[in-house]
Write a protein that holds these residues in place. Sequence first.
Motif, PDB file in Angstrom:
ATOM      1  N   GLU A  39      36.830 131.099  47.023  1.00  0.00           N
ATOM      2  CA  GLU A  39      37.528 130.679  44.782  1.00  0.00           C
ATOM      3  C   GLU A  39      35.344 130.395  44.464  1.00  0.00           C
ATOM      4  N   THR A  40      34.863 130.143  45.526  1.00  0.00           N
ATOM      5  CA  THR A  40      33.150 130.076  44.965  1.00  0.00           C
ATOM      6  C   THR A  40      32.415 131.500  45.234  1.00  0.00           C
ATOM      7  N   MET A  41      33.142 132.261  45.943  1.00  0.00           N
ATOM      8  CA  MET A  41      32.576 133.375  46.573  1.00  0.00           C
ATOM      9  C   MET A  41      32.351 134.660  45.099  1.00  0.00           C
ATOM     10  N   GLU A  42      33.279 134.415  44.395  1.00  0.00           N
ATOM     11  CA  GLU A  42      33.067 135.020  42.587  1.00  0.00           C
ATOM     12  C   GLU A  42      31.804 134.547  41.849  1.00  0.00           C
ATOM     13  N   GLU A  43      31.659 133.374  42.046  1.00  0.00           N
ATOM     14  CA  GLU A  43      30.555 133.064  41.136  1.00  0.00           C
ATOM     15  C   GLU A  43      29.374 133.571  41.794  1.00  0.00           C
ATOM     16  N   LEU A  44      29.275 133.210  42.923  1.00  0.00           N
ATOM     17  CA  LEU A  44      28.002 133.684  44.003  1.00  0.00           C
ATOM     18  C   LEU A  44      27.568 135.001  43.501  1.00  0.00           C
ATOM     19  N   ILE A  45      29.081 136.063  43.750  1.00  0.00           N
ATOM     20  CA  ILE A  45      28.677 137.415  43.558  1.00  0.00           C
ATOM     21  C   ILE A  45      28.039 137.872  42.014  1.00  0.00           C
ATOM     22  N   SER A  46      28.729 136.883  41.315  1.00  0.00           N
ATOM     23  CA  SER A  46      28.180 136.797  39.235  1.00  0.00           C
ATOM     24  C   SER A  46      26.645 136.803  39.717  1.00  0.00           C
ATOM     25  N   CYS A  47      25.910 135.394  40.051  1.00  0.00           N
ATOM     26  CA  CYS A  47      24.900 135.103  39.830  1.00  0.00           C
ATOM     27  C   CYS A  47      24.038 135.894  40.899  1.00  0.00           C
ATOM     28  N   PHE A  48      24.456 136.664  41.937  1.00  0.00           N
ATOM     29  CA  PHE A  48      23.571 137.294  42.830  1.00  0.00           C
ATOM     30  C   PHE A  48      22.881 138.788  41.613  1.00  0.00           C
ATOM     31  N   ASP A  49      23.700 138.918  40.723  1.00  0.00           N
ATOM     32  CA  ASP A  49      24.880 140.778  40.238  1.00  0.00           C
ATOM     33  C   ASP A  49      24.747 141.748  40.899  1.00  0.00           C
ATOM     34  N   LEU A  50      26.044 140.941  42.407  1.00  0.00           N
ATOM     35  CA  LEU A  50      26.014 141.833  42.731  1.00  0.00           C
ATOM     36  C   LEU A  50      27.766 142.831  42.601  1.00  0.00           C
ATOM     37  N   ARG A  51      27.834 143.687  43.179  1.00  0.00           N
ATOM     38  CA  ARG A  51      28.643 144.789  43.226  1.00  0.00           C
ATOM     39  C   ARG A  51      29.954 143.668  43.421  1.00  0.00           C
ATOM     40  N   SER A  52      31.402 143.940  42.641  1.00  0.00           N
ATOM     41  CA  SER A  52      32.373 143.251  43.658  1.00  0.00           C
ATOM     42  C   SER A  52      32.558 143.393  44.701  1.00  0.00           C
ATOM     43  N   PRO A  53      33.107 142.713  45.737  1.00  0.00           N
ATOM     44  CA  PRO A  53      34.228 143.101  46.517  1.00  0.00           C
ATOM     45  C   PRO A  53      34.757 144.787  47.033  1.00  0.00           C
ATOM     46  N   ASP A  54      34.491 145.535  47.617  1.00  0.00           N
ATOM     47  CA  ASP A  54      35.092 146.584  47.701  1.00  0.00           C
ATOM     48  C   ASP A  54      36.759 146.335  48.414  1.00  0.00           C
ATOM     49  N   ASP A  55      36.402 144.948  49.198  1.00  0.00           N
ATOM     50  CA  ASP A  55      38.086 145.091  49.548  1.00  0.00           C
ATOM     51  C   ASP A  55      38.185 143.106  50.640  1.00  0.00           C
ATOM     52  N   VAL A  56      39.341 142.731  50.748  1.00  0.00           N
ATOM     53  CA  VAL A  56      39.295 141.146  51.503  1.00  0.00           C
ATOM     54  C   VAL A  56      40.212 141.633  52.161  1.00  0.00           C
ATOM     55  N   LEU A  57      39.976 140.601  52.971  1.00  0.00           N
ATOM     56  CA  LEU A  57      40.835 140.941  54.519  1.00  0.00           C
ATOM     57  C   LEU A  57      41.857 140.859  54.314  1.00  0.00           C
ATOM     58  N   VAL A  58      41.454 138.987  53.942  1.00  0.00           N
ATOM     59  CA  VAL A  58      42.856 137.908  54.213  1.00  0.00           C
ATOM     60  C   VAL A  58      42.655 137.213  52.483  1.00  0.00           C
ATOM     61  N   GLU A  59      43.775 137.620  51.427  1.00  0.00           N
ATOM     62  CA  GLU A  59      43.918 136.577  50.502  1.00  0.00           C
ATOM     63  C   GLU A  59      44.059 135.305  50.665  1.00  0.00           C
ATOM     64  N   GLY A  60      43.591 135.055  49.836  1.00  0.00           N
ATOM     65  CA  GLY A  60      44.410 133.255  49.575  1.00  0.00           C
ATOM     66  C   GLY A  60      44.436 132.243  50.291  1.00  0.00           C
ATOM     67  N   MET A  61      43.252 131.843  51.641  1.00  0.00           N
ATOM     68  CA  MET A  61      44.011 131.499  52.907  1.00  0.00           C
ATOM     69  C   MET A  61      42.793 130.615  53.709  1.00  0.00           C
ATOM     70  N   GLU A  62      42.466 129.491  52.940  1.00  0.00           N
ATOM     71  CA  GLU A  62      41.057 128.428  53.678  1.00  0.00           C
ATOM     72  C   GLU A  62      42.174 128.366  55.126  1.00  0.00           C
ATOM     73  N   SER A  63      41.276 128.474  56.607  1.00  0.00           N
ATOM     74  CA  SER A  63      41.118 128.352  57.183  1.00  0.00           C
ATOM     75  C   SER A  63      40.659 126.690  57.452  1.00  0.00           C
ATOM     76  N   ASP A  64      41.375 125.736  57.473  1.00  0.00           N
ATOM     77  CA  ASP A  64      41.185 123.846  57.403  1.00  0.00           C
ATOM     78  C   ASP A  64      41.389 123.000  58.255  1.00  0.00           C
ATOM     79  N   SER A  65      42.131 123.958  59.412  1.00  0.00           N
ATOM     80  CA  SER A  65      42.387 123.461  60.642  1.00  0.00           C
ATOM     81  C   SER A  65      43.005 124.934  61.494  1.00  0.00           C
ATOM     82  N   PHE A  66      42.979 123.878  63.137  1.00  0.00           N
ATOM     83  CA  PHE A  66      42.955 125.072  64.138  1.00  0.00           C
ATOM     84  C   PHE A  66      43.891 126.014  63.906  1.00  0.00           C
TER      85      PHE A  66
END
Length: 157
Positions: A39-66
């Motif tokens: 969620e916050t990566m896109e904002e940082l990518i924009s702030c640093f004026d980086l190109r969009s990522p070429d890929d994301v290994l695992v979409e939509g999953m936060e690992s907040d438990s074991f």
Amino acid sequence: MYLILVGTRAQLIKMAPVIREMAVRRLDYRFVLTGQHRETMEELISCFDLRSPDDVLVEGMESDSFLKLAIWLLRAGIAVFGKPYFNSRHTTAVIVHGDTLSTLFGAVMARLRGIPVVHVEAGLRSFNKLDPFPEEIIRIAVSRLARVHCCPGDWAC
């Protein structure tokens, strides 16, 4: 082609100047996110004026438990073996940063695929395996997996 693997916000903040310099020098690279902190990566990518990522290994999953972490590792590991760019024929080196689980994951996957590992921010050590834990253990493991160690200064061991 170089593969820049970024997992966390802190890694992206610290790797942004490296990514920008690679773009300025017109080096061939692929910018891949592991899927953490999406969620916050896109904002940082924009702030640093980086190109969009070429890929994301695992979409939509936060690992907040074991359990979620174990599932994420399994899904990410499977994803790596299905990516044509995660292959020694196409990739000169995998560039990882720091001392997080995604750093270790990237280094292990690269070595399993026969790709050299470049460790950015290498050499930062406490020499106490339990402090900080598990970061110090990850640093030791990644240093053994890496072929190139990019230290932040002469003081870094």
